[in-house]
Scaffold this active site. Structure first.
Site, PDB file in Angstrom:
ATOM      1  N   ASN A  16       7.732  -4.190   1.555  1.00  0.00           N
ATOM      2  CA  ASN A  16       6.555  -3.432   1.118  1.00  0.00           C
ATOM      3  C   ASN A  16       6.979  -2.498  -0.019  1.00  0.00           C
ATOM      4  OD1 ASN A  16       4.743  -1.173   0.932  1.00  0.00           O
ATOM      5  ND2 ASN A  16       3.787  -1.865   2.831  1.00  0.00           N
ATOM      6  N   HIS A  19       5.809   2.339  -1.967  1.00  0.00           N
ATOM      7  CA  HIS A  19       6.346   3.663  -2.297  1.00  0.00           C
ATOM      8  C   HIS A  19       7.137   3.701  -3.594  1.00  0.00           C
ATOM      9  CE1 HIS A  19       4.321   5.142   1.060  1.00  0.00           C
ATOM     10  NE2 HIS A  19       4.965   4.362   1.899  1.00  0.00           N
ATOM     11  N   HIS A  52      -0.141  -2.565  -0.341  1.00  0.00           N
ATOM     12  CA  HIS A  52      -1.385  -2.063   0.254  1.00  0.00           C
ATOM     13  C   HIS A  52      -2.206  -1.386  -0.837  1.00  0.00           C
ATOM     14  CE1 HIS A  52      -3.185   0.711   3.657  1.00  0.00           C
ATOM     15  NE2 HIS A  52      -4.122   0.075   2.968  1.00  0.00           N
ATOM     16  N   ARG A  54      -4.897   0.796  -1.320  1.00  0.00           N
ATOM     17  CA  ARG A  54      -5.732   1.712  -0.534  1.00  0.00           C
ATOM     18  C   ARG A  54      -6.993   2.060  -1.302  1.00  0.00           C
ATOM     19  NH1 ARG A  54      -2.682   4.350   3.843  1.00  0.00           N
ATOM     20  NH2 ARG A  54      -4.596   5.513   4.114  1.00  0.00           N
ATOM     21  N   ARG A  58      -3.829   5.541  -3.969  1.00  0.00           N
ATOM     22  CA  ARG A  58      -2.797   6.580  -4.076  1.00  0.00           C
ATOM     23  C   ARG A  58      -1.423   6.021  -4.477  1.00  0.00           C
ATOM     24  NH1 ARG A  58      -2.058   8.179   2.253  1.00  0.00           N
ATOM     25  NH2 ARG A  58      -4.300   8.424   2.067  1.00  0.00           N
ATOM     26  N   GLU A  79      -2.250  -6.064   1.797  1.00  0.00           N
ATOM     27  CA  GLU A  79      -2.728  -5.173   2.872  1.00  0.00           C
ATOM     28  C   GLU A  79      -3.971  -4.452   2.406  1.00  0.00           C
ATOM     29  OE1 GLU A  79      -0.623  -1.905   4.708  1.00  0.00           O
ATOM     30  OE2 GLU A  79       1.101  -3.241   4.764  1.00  0.00           O
ATOM     31  N   THR A 110      -0.673   4.533   7.538  1.00  0.00           N
ATOM     32  CA  THR A 110      -1.602   3.873   8.468  1.00  0.00           C
ATOM     33  C   THR A 110      -1.299   4.296   9.903  1.00  0.00           C
ATOM     34  OG1 THR A 110      -1.467   2.013   6.945  1.00  0.00           O
ATOM     35  CG2 THR A 110      -2.617   1.640   9.018  1.00  0.00           C
ATOM     36  N   GLU A 160      -0.137  -8.505  13.309  1.00  0.00           N
ATOM     37  CA  GLU A 160       1.056  -7.698  13.016  1.00  0.00           C
ATOM     38  C   GLU A 160       1.044  -6.530  13.993  1.00  0.00           C
ATOM     39  OE1 GLU A 160       2.243  -6.969   8.982  1.00  0.00           O
ATOM     40  OE2 GLU A 160       3.072  -5.011   9.502  1.00  0.00           O
ATOM     41  N   HIS A 203       5.919  -1.205  10.542  1.00  0.00           N
ATOM     42  CA  HIS A 203       5.571   0.207  10.383  1.00  0.00           C
ATOM     43  C   HIS A 203       6.682   1.104  10.940  1.00  0.00           C
ATOM     44  CE1 HIS A 203       2.571   3.119   9.049  1.00  0.00           C
ATOM     45  NE2 HIS A 203       3.311   3.923   9.803  1.00  0.00           N
TER      46      HIS A 203
END
Ligand code: PXP
Length: 253
Positions: A16, A19, A52, A54, A58, A79, A110, A160, A203
């Site tokens: 992922n 970030h 993801h 969002r 962000r 995502e 999340t 998931e 996660h």
């Protein structure tokens, strides 16, 4: 594009890259580039890339997702919240998979799985639309047998399992709670796989928590982001990915 989804017993690692975009956006420019991170992750052994988009944009932005969908040579796991806007975008971009997650504006990340029991009626047509477009739907859910049944009823091929509570227990050094949370994940994985679901997890997973989850034979894929990007500051992204891969392989062996 279609991709092989399983080499028997080889646990896949989805990286992922959200970030990387978080850091980029902190300065409003173009660096560090999440697309470069995705390419480096693939070169270092990532089996797929997760991002993801969002509602508040962000971290990952529309242009990032469009580029990922265009250039990736491994599966893209998009995502998203199950909103009309995101469903339309996924249908346009045709990622390999869409992972439906709950999204609240104020949350830092999340929190908790998607309510697929109470949300059945709203989710069903959306899952059907994605599936008809050839996108594999994955539901990000709490590890719970009733939730596995609900996923099966919704016709989603993949769940998931949310590993957040387990990872919190590991971080707190609470052995009793760690064992309890791991047991919930193990039971849900066995039950879900028994229903014919492909079971993923993710996660909060990090080097100190990934092993026991990776060891669960029913789990086909882990999606990991924050810990990899954090470690990348110290060892570089390729090495962080190789270290995670090694920890997963050691646990699975
Ligand atoms: N899987 C899902 C569905 C997520 O929402 C997230 C967080 O974006 C992850 C995996 C990765 O979590 P982390 O960044 O804590 O590794």
């Amino acid at each position: 594009m279609s991709f092989p989804t399983s080499r028997p017993s080889r646990l896949r690692l989805g990286v992922n890259i959200d970030h990387v975009a978080t850091v980029r956006n902190a300065r409003g420019g173009t660096a560090p580039d999440p697309i470069r991170a995705a390419r480096e992750a693939v070169a270092a052994g990532a089996d797929g890339i997760t991002a993801h988009l969002r509602e508040d944009r962000r971290h990952i932005r529309d242009a990032d997702m469009e580029t990922l969908a265009r250039i990736l040579t491994v599966p893209l796991n998009f995502e998203m919240a199950a909103t009309d806007e995101m469903i339309e975008m996924a249908i346009r971009l045709k990622p390999h998979a869409a992972c439906l997650v709950p999204e609240k504006r104020a949350e830092r990340t999340t929190e908790g799985g998607l309510d697929i029991i109470g949300g059945h009626d709203a989710l069903q047509p959306r899952i059907a639309r994605l599936s008809e477009a050839g996108i594999r739907v994955s539901l990000f859910v709490e590890p719970d047998e009733a939730v596995m049944e609900a996923a099966r009823r919704l016709g989603a091929p993949v769940v998931e399992l949310h590993t957040g509570s387990y990872c919190e227990a590991v971080a707190e050094g609470d052995a009793t709670r760690t064992a309890h949370e791991l047991d919930r994940i193990a039971q849900a994985a066995t039950y879900g796989a028994g229903l014919g679901l492909e079971v993923h997890a993710g996660h909060g997973l990090a080097l100190d928590s990934v092993g026991p989850v990776a060891a669960l034979p029913e789990i086909a894929e882990l999606n990991i982001g924050h810990a990899l990007i954090g470690e990348a500051i110290f060892v570089g992204l390729p090495q962080a990915i190789r270290d995670m891969r090694a920890a997963m392989d050691a646990a699975r062996a």
